[in-house]
Scaffold this motif. Structure first.
Motif, PDB file in Angstrom:
ATOM      1  N   LEU A  36       0.830  -1.210   0.000  1.00  0.00           N
ATOM      2  CA  LEU A  36       0.000   0.000   0.000  1.00  0.00           C
ATOM      3  C   LEU A  36       0.862   1.257   0.000  1.00  0.00           C
ATOM      4  N   THR A  37       0.272   2.370  -0.422  1.00  0.00           N
ATOM      5  CA  THR A  37       1.031   3.621  -0.497  1.00  0.00           C
ATOM      6  C   THR A  37       1.165   4.250   0.893  1.00  0.00           C
ATOM      7  N   GLU A  38       2.267   5.001   1.078  1.00  0.00           N
ATOM      8  CA  GLU A  38       2.505   5.643   2.370  1.00  0.00           C
ATOM      9  C   GLU A  38       1.661   6.915   2.518  1.00  0.00           C
ATOM     10  N   ILE A  39       1.293   7.524   1.397  1.00  0.00           N
ATOM     11  CA  ILE A  39       0.353   8.647   1.445  1.00  0.00           C
ATOM     12  C   ILE A  39      -1.048   8.040   1.390  1.00  0.00           C
ATOM     13  N   GLU A  40      -1.815   8.303   2.434  1.00  0.00           N
ATOM     14  CA  GLU A  40      -3.091   7.611   2.593  1.00  0.00           C
ATOM     15  C   GLU A  40      -4.218   8.617   2.752  1.00  0.00           C
ATOM     16  N   GLY A  41      -5.406   8.199   2.421  1.00  0.00           N
ATOM     17  CA  GLY A  41      -6.578   9.052   2.649  1.00  0.00           C
ATOM     18  C   GLY A  41      -6.958   9.036   4.119  1.00  0.00           C
ATOM     19  N   ASP A  42      -7.451  10.147   4.617  1.00  0.00           N
ATOM     20  CA  ASP A  42      -7.944  10.231   5.996  1.00  0.00           C
ATOM     21  C   ASP A  42      -8.989   9.142   6.239  1.00  0.00           C
ATOM     22  N   TYR A  43      -9.790   8.880   5.201  1.00  0.00           N
ATOM     23  CA  TYR A  43     -10.850   7.870   5.314  1.00  0.00           C
ATOM     24  C   TYR A  43     -10.261   6.501   5.677  1.00  0.00           C
ATOM     25  N   TYR A  44      -9.202   6.075   4.980  1.00  0.00           N
ATOM     26  CA  TYR A  44      -8.632   4.736   5.213  1.00  0.00           C
ATOM     27  C   TYR A  44      -7.845   4.679   6.515  1.00  0.00           C
ATOM     28  N   ASN A  45      -7.181   5.787   6.843  1.00  0.00           N
ATOM     29  CA  ASN A  45      -6.325   5.782   8.030  1.00  0.00           C
ATOM     30  C   ASN A  45      -7.138   5.908   9.317  1.00  0.00           C
TER      31      ASN A  45
ATOM     32  N   ASN B   2     -12.513  14.383  15.067  1.00  0.00           N
ATOM     33  CA  ASN B   2     -12.660  14.774  16.476  1.00  0.00           C
ATOM     34  C   ASN B   2     -12.717  13.591  17.431  1.00  0.00           C
ATOM     35  N   HIS B   3     -12.466  12.366  16.919  1.00  0.00           N
ATOM     36  CA  HIS B   3     -12.391  11.219  17.822  1.00  0.00           C
ATOM     37  C   HIS B   3     -11.115  11.362  18.662  1.00  0.00           C
ATOM     38  N   PRO B   4     -11.220  11.205  19.993  1.00  0.00           N
ATOM     39  CA  PRO B   4     -10.035  11.440  20.844  1.00  0.00           C
ATOM     40  C   PRO B   4      -8.856  10.524  20.508  1.00  0.00           C
ATOM     41  N   ALA B   5      -9.128   9.338  19.961  1.00  0.00           N
ATOM     42  CA  ALA B   5      -8.023   8.412  19.661  1.00  0.00           C
ATOM     43  C   ALA B   5      -7.087   8.974  18.597  1.00  0.00           C
ATOM     44  N   ARG B   6      -7.574   9.942  17.805  1.00  0.00           N
ATOM     45  CA  ARG B   6      -6.696  10.537  16.790  1.00  0.00           C
ATOM     46  C   ARG B   6      -5.530  11.293  17.423  1.00  0.00           C
ATOM     47  N   ASP B   7      -5.759  11.798  18.623  1.00  0.00           N
ATOM     48  CA  ASP B   7      -4.707  12.564  19.299  1.00  0.00           C
ATOM     49  C   ASP B   7      -3.488  11.711  19.613  1.00  0.00           C
ATOM     50  N   ALA B   8      -3.745  10.421  19.868  1.00  0.00           N
ATOM     51  CA  ALA B   8      -2.646   9.531  20.235  1.00  0.00           C
ATOM     52  C   ALA B   8      -1.695   9.299  19.068  1.00  0.00           C
ATOM     53  N   GLN B   9      -2.165   9.583  17.861  1.00  0.00           N
ATOM     54  CA  GLN B   9      -1.320   9.357  16.686  1.00  0.00           C
ATOM     55  C   GLN B   9      -1.100  10.691  15.984  1.00  0.00           C
ATOM     56  N   ASP B  10      -0.253  11.504  16.550  1.00  0.00           N
ATOM     57  CA  ASP B  10       0.021  12.824  15.989  1.00  0.00           C
ATOM     58  C   ASP B  10       0.394  12.688  14.521  1.00  0.00           C
ATOM     59  N   THR B  11      -0.394  13.305  13.667  1.00  0.00           N
ATOM     60  CA  THR B  11      -0.365  12.959  12.245  1.00  0.00           C
ATOM     61  C   THR B  11       0.261  14.051  11.391  1.00  0.00           C
ATOM     62  N   PHE B  12       1.019  13.651  10.368  1.00  0.00           N
ATOM     63  CA  PHE B  12       1.469  14.591   9.325  1.00  0.00           C
ATOM     64  C   PHE B  12       0.377  14.666   8.262  1.00  0.00           C
ATOM     65  N   TYR B  13      -0.273  15.821   8.158  1.00  0.00           N
ATOM     66  CA  TYR B  13      -1.324  16.006   7.144  1.00  0.00           C
ATOM     67  C   TYR B  13      -0.777  16.769   5.942  1.00  0.00           C
ATOM     68  N   PHE B  14      -1.251  16.411   4.745  1.00  0.00           N
ATOM     69  CA  PHE B  14      -0.987  17.220   3.548  1.00  0.00           C
ATOM     70  C   PHE B  14      -2.089  18.271   3.405  1.00  0.00           C
ATOM     71  N   ASP B  15      -3.334  17.805   3.548  1.00  0.00           N
ATOM     72  CA  ASP B  15      -4.490  18.710   3.541  1.00  0.00           C
ATOM     73  C   ASP B  15      -5.592  18.017   4.337  1.00  0.00           C
ATOM     74  N   ASP B  16      -6.831  18.392   4.120  1.00  0.00           N
ATOM     75  CA  ASP B  16      -7.937  17.837   4.901  1.00  0.00           C
ATOM     76  C   ASP B  16      -8.145  16.346   4.678  1.00  0.00           C
ATOM     77  N   THR B  17      -7.747  15.857   3.496  1.00  0.00           N
ATOM     78  CA  THR B  17      -8.103  14.470   3.174  1.00  0.00           C
ATOM     79  C   THR B  17      -6.894  13.548   3.043  1.00  0.00           C
ATOM     80  N   LEU B  18      -5.688  14.123   2.861  1.00  0.00           N
ATOM     81  CA  LEU B  18      -4.509  13.287   2.635  1.00  0.00           C
ATOM     82  C   LEU B  18      -3.501  13.420   3.777  1.00  0.00           C
TER      83      LEU B  18
END
Ligand SMILES: [Zn+2]
Length: 338
Positions: free
Chosen positions: A130-139, A148-164
């Motif tokens: 799979l590709t390392e650049i992923e959609g927010d939907y799949y990740n 806004n799910h609190p579990a997202r905070d535990a995985q501080d994320t590198f975002y490209f934009d709102d969806t990638l």
């Protein structure tokens, strides 16, 4: 033979006798045969100034001289070349040992990735690349982590934009494997994941994971435990023990933290296992019904399990590598030990 030609022939013989090497040979050749400035060309030009009746004899004489010069020079050239080659051979010692070449080998992480994939291919799994650049939907979203799910905070994320984004785990393989496939599903993926972690001895903003998902009718936690045991014994040691503790991950229910008996002290207790005899190795659980439904799987008929493990943890445990940075520094003094 005209007098001037006679003199030229004598001059050539004198200069020819003095040829000692290739440089001298070239100089004599150019003096006599150069197309624009050579002596022969200059003589040919004189032909036009001669009285008509003298021209044929002079022309023949100059042509004879030219072919004599050409033949003599060709012979001398062959001799010089032969001598040069003989000199070279006397300096070539074919019995000398060759120059040693350093042999490369696969990076320990790449080797582990291949080893892990091989274990699962032997168990009938499909390998996903799979590709390392992923959609927010799949990740996140399809794994029961809406915005806004609190579990997202535990995985501080590198975002490209709102969806990638750069994937924070390989768990997205669950969604990719379920989409457009009918159970039974058995999928594995290995690769890099990214989190906004500091870069120190135990953290890295980039590390490696393996993730596995199995979906079929009647899959239970017992199946999960059995498969984990087969995998961990093959990866570490046939004698290791394994235990499950309750754990929470949004995409599984129930979830479990999986420990193996400490490979340094065999469970007796040592500083590495903080004297507990156990080392936490991965997170697992039964696929959340919501995750199954979102990917189009009938959760009243099918169930499944999924788990993920950091691959970098393995060489750290197996070979006692104490600093994760050593794995990514590309220092050959370190890598050549594997
Ligand atoms: Zn220990």
């Amino acid at each position: 033979m005209p007098r001037s030609i006679e003199e030229l022939k004598e001059r050539f013989e004198r200069e020819f006798a003095s040829i000692s090497g290739m440089e001298a040979w070239k100089s004599v050749r150019d003096t006599f045969l150069a197309r624009d400035s050579g002596i022969i060309t200059a003589e040919m030009k004189k032909l036009r100034e001669l009285p008509k009746e003298e021209r044929p004899a002079f022309g023949q004489a100059i042509n004879r001289l030219r072919s004599t010069i050409e033949n003599r020079l060709q012979e001398r050239h062959d001799e010089l070349k032969k001598a040069a080659l003989a000199g070279l051979q006397s300096r070539l010692d074919v019995t000398r040992p060759g120059f040693p070449y350093a042999l490369g080998s696969a990076h320990p992480i790449k080797r582990l990735q291949a080893e892990i994939e091989r274990i699962f291919v032997n168990l009938g799994f499909e390998v996903f690349d799979l590709t390392e650049i992923e959609g927010d939907y799949y990740n996140f979203e399809a794994l029961n982590m809406p915005r806004n799910h609190p579990a997202r905070d535990a995985q501080d994320t590198f975002y490209f934009d709102d969806t990638l984004l750069l994937r924070t785990h390989c768990t997205s393989v669950d969604v990719h494997a379920m989409e457009g496939r009918k159970p039974p599903i058995r999928a594995v993926t290995t690769g890099k994941v990214y989190r906004r972690d500091p870069f120190d001895a135990t953290h890295s903003p980039m590390f490696y994971q393996v993730d596995v998902v199995v979906i079929d009718e009647g899959i239970t936690m017992g199946d999960m435990k059995g498969m984990l045991e087969v995998f961990l014994k093959q990866l570490f040691h046939p004698g290791i023990k394994m235990r499950l503790r309750p754990g929470f991950f949004p995409f599984v229910e129930p979830g479990a933290e999986v420990d193996i008996s400490c490979i340094f002290c065999n469970g007796a207790g040592c500083p590495t296992c903080k004297h507990s005899g156990w080392i936490e190795i991965l997170g697992a659980g039964m696929c959340h019904p919501k995750v199954l439904r979102m990917s189009g799987i009938d959760d009243s008929r099918y169930s499944g399990f999924a788990w993920g493990m950091g691959i970098d943890r393995v060489p750290m445990l197996k070979y006692g590598v104490e600093d994760i940075r050593l794995l990514f520094d590309n220092d050959l003094r370190f890598l050549e030990q594997f």
